[in-house]
Design an enzyme around this catalytic site. Structure first.
Site, short mmCIF file in Angstrom:
data_model
loop_
_atom_site.label_atom_id
_atom_site.label_comp_id
_atom_site.label_asym_id
_atom_site.label_seq_id
_atom_site.Cartn_x
_atom_site.Cartn_y
_atom_site.Cartn_z
N LYS A 131 -10.05 6.24 -3.59
CA LYS A 131 -9.26 7.25 -3.39
C LYS A 131 -7.81 6.85 -3.61
CE LYS A 131 -7.30 8.71 1.37
NZ LYS A 131 -7.99 9.16 2.59
N ASP B 258 -7.28 16.88 6.52
CA ASP B 258 -7.09 15.81 6.89
C ASP B 258 -5.92 15.97 8.39
OD1 ASP B 258 -6.98 13.16 8.22
OD2 ASP B 258 -5.95 12.17 6.43
N GLU C 41 -7.61 15.83 -1.08
CA GLU C 41 -7.41 15.84 0.53
C GLU C 41 -6.16 16.21 0.64
OE1 GLU C 41 -8.45 11.85 2.18
OE2 GLU C 41 -7.24 12.08 3.78
N LYS D 113 -3.81 7.58 -3.58
CA LYS D 113 -2.84 8.12 -2.65
C LYS D 113 -1.64 8.61 -3.78
CE LYS D 113 -2.95 7.71 1.04
NZ LYS D 113 -3.98 8.34 2.24
N HIS E 21 0.99 -1.19 -0.10
CA HIS E 21 0.00 0.07 0.04
C HIS E 21 0.98 1.33 0.14
CE1 HIS E 21 -4.13 1.60 0.55
NE2 HIS E 21 -3.66 2.35 1.52
N LYS F 270 -11.49 11.54 12.32
CA LYS F 270 -10.79 10.22 12.90
C LYS F 270 -10.69 10.05 14.26
CE LYS F 270 -7.93 9.91 8.73
NZ LYS F 270 -6.40 10.00 8.19
N GLU G 35 -14.02 6.15 4.78
CA GLU G 35 -13.06 5.43 4.18
C GLU G 35 -12.93 4.38 5.02
OE1 GLU G 35 -10.02 8.16 3.64
OE2 GLU G 35 -9.23 8.26 5.82
N ASP H 295 -5.66 11.85 -2.23
CA ASP H 295 -5.13 12.14 -0.97
C ASP H 295 -3.71 12.51 -1.10
OD1 ASP H 295 -4.33 12.84 1.77
OD2 ASP H 295 -5.10 10.80 2.56
C1 MUC Z 1 -4.97 9.12 5.31
O1 MUC Z 1 -4.20 9.94 5.33
O2 MUC Z 1 -6.06 9.41 5.00
C2 MUC Z 1 -6.66 6.45 4.62
C3 MUC Z 1 -6.68 5.67 3.54
C4 MUC Z 1 -5.51 5.16 3.27
O3 MUC Z 1 -5.09 4.52 1.98
O4 MUC Z 1 -4.61 5.95 4.21
C5 MUC Z 1 -5.24 6.67 4.92
C6 MUC Z 1 -4.78 7.90 5.82
MG MG Z 2 -5.60 11.60 4.43
#
Ligand code: MUC
Ligand code: MG
Length: 378
Positions: free
Chosen positions: A170, A252, A227, A172, A25, A276, A330, A201
């Site tokens: 989502k 976030d 994000e 990254k 991941h 969170k 999420e 994000d």
């Molecule tokens: C984040 O920064 O949001 C949430 C989903 C993911 O893959 O990492 C996170 C942390």
């Molecule tokens: Mg995040």
């Protein structure tokens, strides 16, 4: 202080659990091959046990607390402060922890969850009922595409859409060069079209100028939500970006508790808050943060620290009581893990996470799995 037969806290154990992920991941700050959970077992004098979880991402690369540090904090400072205290008064117990330790929100969140789980079990009700009641029985849950490979991400999204497991993805980004990242996102959005929502994000990886360029391109590509593009301390940069673009900007890392929420609302720095329980020091801190967002007209989103089943379901009990949760959640953490330490894994179907109905969290530990995956196994 306790009176008569009021149940008291007998012991608190913090256990490091290492679980493999189903695939690597990749995030801006770390690539995860496994996840470490800090599991809390809180035993009470009436025989009731409460469970909690504190989990973070990539050691110390995401937040201020590491799994090992969380365990040390609980063992050395927090557990002794709870010994022999009233197990039925969660607010009094948390106030006590507030006196012995500043900060350490992740550790406190795990303990608050364990206290709430125990008390809800004692009362024979689901945790959400103890919180005042769920206004939704299930929560929309997105999936994060982060294999590091565009083709593989598209295949993964197609499979999950086909299984009706997720319809929001989502991505990254922030790890590669900006244009490479944007090309990756645009290719995925093109492949999925209107069949899925796509969010990104950046995990604070861009400076303001990069963010202005990147967001303009992502907006043109049809991305639905951006994000935390810039560092969490740079609130006015976030405010300028939020004012500049139509695509919603979500805070976030910049929004942990109600105080952050107040300041971001005052600056107009975000359209959406990612809530969170770990960042907020527990479910009640998360609910207070949400209340500030509500008052300021800011949309809410149920975030994750990629917790396992215990932390995920704890957050779910909190999120399902919120009056508004415009951007869903999420809460997919358990699905990223190859195995689990609870007997019945959470249910995901029709794009939603369905809450367990049993008392407390509604989860039971699988003792064999726990013995197998705990770091200190002999
Ligand atoms: C984040 O920064 O949001 C949430 C989903 C993911 O893959 O990492 C996170 C942390
Ligand atoms: Mg995040």
């Amino acid at each position: 202080m306790t009176h008569g037969t009021t149940p008291t806290i007998v012991s608190v154990e913090a256990i490091l659990v290492d679980l493999p992920t189903i695939r690597a991941h990749q995030l801006a700050m770390a690539t995860m091959q496994r996840q470490t959970l800090v599991i809390v077992r809180l035993r009470c004098s009436d025989g009731i046990e409460g469970l909690g979880e504190a989990t973070t991402i990539g050691g110390l690369s995401y937040g201020d607390e590491s799994p090992e540090g969380i365990k040390l904090t609980i063992d050395t400072y927090l557990a002794p402060a709870l010994a022999n205290e009233d197990a039925t008064n969660v607010h009094a117990a948390m106030a006590r922890l507030g006196k012995v330790a500043r900060g350490n929100r992740f550790a406190k969140s795990a303990l608050e969850t364990a206290l709430l789980d125990a008390q809800a079990k004692r009362l024979g009700v689901p945790l959400s009922t103890l919180l005042g009641g769920a206004v939704r029985p299930a929560l929309p849950a997105l999936w994060t595409l982060a294999s590091g490979d565009t083709t593989r991400d598209i295949e993964e999204a197609e499979r999950l859409l086909g299984e009706r497991r997720h319809d929001t993805f989502k991505l990254k980004i922030g790890r590669r060069a900006l244009r490479e990242d944007v090309a990756h996102v645009a290719a995925i959005k093109r492949a999925l079209g209107d069949r899925a929502r796509v969010t990104v994000d950046v995990n604070q990886a861009w400076n303001e100028a990069e963010a202005a360029t990147g967001i303009a391109m992502l907006e043109a590509a049809g991305v639905d939500l951006i994000e935390q593009p810039t560092p969490r301390e740079q609130r006015t940069a976030l405010a300028r970006l939020a004012a500049r673009f139509v695509v919603p900007i979500m805070a976030d890392e910049a929004v942990c508790g109600p105080e952050d929420a107040m300041e971001l609302a005052r600056l107009g720095a975000a359209d959406v808050f990612a809530l969170k329980i770990a960042k907020a020091g527990g479910i009640f801190g998360m609910l207070r943060t949400a209340a500030v967002g509500d008052a300021a007209g800011i949309a809410l989103y149920g975030g994750t620290m990629l917790e396992g089943s215990i932390g995920t379901i704890a957050a779910a009990h909190g999120f399902c009581t919120l009056p508004q949760l415009a951007w869903g959640t999420e809460l997919f953490g358990p699905l990223l893990l190859k195995d689990d330490i609870v007997v019945e894994r959470p249910t995901y179907r029709d794009f939603m996470l369905h809450l367990p109905r049993g008392p407390g969290l509604g989860l039971a530990l699988d003792e064999d799995k726990l013995a197998h995956y705990r770091r200190d196994r002999s």
